[in-house]
Design a protein around this motif. Structure first.
Motif, mmCIF file in Angstrom:
data_model
loop_
_atom_site.group_PDB
_atom_site.id
_atom_site.type_symbol
_atom_site.label_atom_id
_atom_site.label_comp_id
_atom_site.label_asym_id
_atom_site.label_seq_id
_atom_site.Cartn_x
_atom_site.Cartn_y
_atom_site.Cartn_z
ATOM 1 N N VAL A 160 -7.329 7.777 -0.938
ATOM 2 C CA VAL A 160 -7.569 8.799 -1.956
ATOM 3 C C VAL A 160 -8.982 8.656 -2.522
ATOM 4 C CG1 VAL A 160 -6.839 9.693 -4.208
ATOM 5 C CG2 VAL A 160 -5.123 8.971 -2.530
ATOM 6 N N ALA A 161 -9.389 7.410 -2.810
ATOM 7 C CA ALA A 161 -10.744 7.177 -3.327
ATOM 8 C C ALA A 161 -11.796 7.612 -2.317
ATOM 9 C CB ALA A 161 -10.917 5.697 -3.681
ATOM 10 N N LEU A 162 -11.528 7.374 -1.036
ATOM 11 C CA LEU A 162 -12.461 7.798 0.001
ATOM 12 C C LEU A 162 -12.550 9.318 0.054
ATOM 13 C CD1 LEU A 162 -14.286 6.827 2.315
ATOM 14 C CD2 LEU A 162 -12.308 7.019 3.834
ATOM 15 N N ALA A 163 -11.410 9.995 -0.068
ATOM 16 C CA ALA A 163 -11.414 11.458 -0.086
ATOM 17 C C ALA A 163 -12.155 11.997 -1.301
ATOM 18 C CB ALA A 163 -9.974 11.990 -0.086
ATOM 19 N N LEU A 214 -7.607 7.464 -9.340
ATOM 20 C CA LEU A 214 -7.231 8.251 -10.505
ATOM 21 C C LEU A 214 -8.399 9.013 -11.127
ATOM 22 C CD1 LEU A 214 -4.778 5.804 -12.348
ATOM 23 C CD2 LEU A 214 -4.208 7.787 -10.922
ATOM 24 N N ARG A 215 -9.610 8.513 -10.956
ATOM 25 C CA ARG A 215 -10.749 9.127 -11.628
ATOM 26 C C ARG A 215 -11.224 10.371 -10.877
ATOM 27 N NH1 ARG A 215 -14.487 4.387 -14.119
ATOM 28 N NH2 ARG A 215 -14.801 5.965 -15.705
ATOM 29 N N PRO A 236 -6.686 -4.660 -6.029
ATOM 30 C CA PRO A 236 -5.777 -3.542 -6.286
ATOM 31 C C PRO A 236 -6.223 -2.618 -7.409
ATOM 32 C CG PRO A 236 -4.546 -5.584 -5.989
ATOM 33 C CD PRO A 236 -5.990 -5.953 -6.046
ATOM 34 N N LEU A 237 -6.633 -3.137 -8.534
ATOM 35 C CA LEU A 237 -6.980 -2.295 -9.667
ATOM 36 C C LEU A 237 -8.181 -1.409 -9.363
ATOM 37 C CD1 LEU A 237 -6.447 -4.692 -12.710
ATOM 38 C CD2 LEU A 237 -4.960 -2.859 -11.890
ATOM 39 N N VAL A 238 -9.092 -1.886 -8.543
ATOM 40 C CA VAL A 238 -10.257 -1.076 -8.189
ATOM 41 C C VAL A 238 -9.825 0.159 -7.415
ATOM 42 C CG1 VAL A 238 -12.384 -1.043 -6.837
ATOM 43 C CG2 VAL A 238 -11.809 -3.044 -8.209
#
Length: 254
Positions: A168-171, A193-194, A185-187
């Protein structure tokens, strides 16, 4: 320590991967030191030329990568042949990725702003290989107890969830967070989410009809880049060397 090494490195056959990673990092570091000495005109080193042609170190890097890769395929990963092939492959990969930007741009951009891409690719590659090396896989380990199998299964499940967050972060256009988020994990969760970066696949898909979301994403990206651009450049300069200044552009005359 000896028991851990045997159970998690030797027995699962990860020793060649560890040797390849060590050879990869060491080759990159040595190569950057030599190229910086050549650039500064210090030491006994110089550019390799043949018939007036500058031979970049990506050329021997490709040959070593091919030789090490085929050698690894043909060797037993638990034997000496596999270890040697892994070292050769790691050395070749270090030489190739050190000039990744030259391959990408098909131009000698080693000491330019575009050349920083080589440093970024090397760091991300080392992080990915380190992640593979650190994974406590239950496969390839003999006599795994039920408790140990559950622990390893839980660890793999956590990695799988982190991997989804990283996708998701990559997208959302956050490649660095996606890579390091697979380890921390938290990263990965924060990156997922951002807000997405403008121009990312996520922003094009979900922000197309939401002008306020597009504006917030653009403002956030601007603030983030303004805050972290200089520290990132300092780290990149420390690792790969400071790029040459861009030549001043003369004003157009009509």
């Amino acid at each position: 320590m000896g028991h851990w090494w045997e159970r998690n490195i030797v027995e699962p056959g990860k020793l060649p991967l560890l040797l390849a990673l060590a050879a990869f990092v060491l080759t990159f570091v040595v190569t950057r030191v030599i190229t910086r000495l050549i650039r500064a005109g210090r030491g006994p080193f110089g550019n390799v030329k043949a018939g007036g042609l500058h031979i970049h170190h990506v050329v021997p890097g490709v040959l070593l990568t091919i030789g090490g890769g085929f050698g690894a395929v043909a060797s037993d990963r638990h034997g000496a042949g596999g270890a040697i092939a892994a070292v050769v492959f790691g050395m070749g990969t270090g030489l190739v990725l050190d000039e990744f930007a030259l391959i990408l741009h098909l131009d000698d951009v080693y000491w330019t702003e575009e050349g920083r891409q080589s440093v970024e690719v090397v760091v991300l590659t080392a992080a990915l290989v380190g992640l593979l090396l650190a994974g406590f896989s239950p496969f390839g380990v003999n006599d795994v107890t039920q408790q140990e199998l559950q622990d390893r299964g839980g660890f793999l499940s956590t990695i799988a969830v982190n991997f989804l967050f990283s996708l998701v972060a990559l997208a959302k256009g956050k490649a660095r967070i996606a890579i390091f988020g697979a380890v921390v994990p938290l990263v990965a969760l924060v990156g997922a989410l951002r807000l997405a970066r403008p121009g990312s696949p996520w922003a094009r898909r979900f922000y197309g009809s939401r002008p306020r979301a597009r504006a917030r994403a653009a403002l956030r990206a601007y603030r983030h880049d303004r805050r972290w651009a200089r520290p990132r450049r300092v780290v990149q300069d420390w690792i790969g060397g400071k790029p040459d200044p861009r030549p001043a552009r003369l004003p157009d005359r009509h």
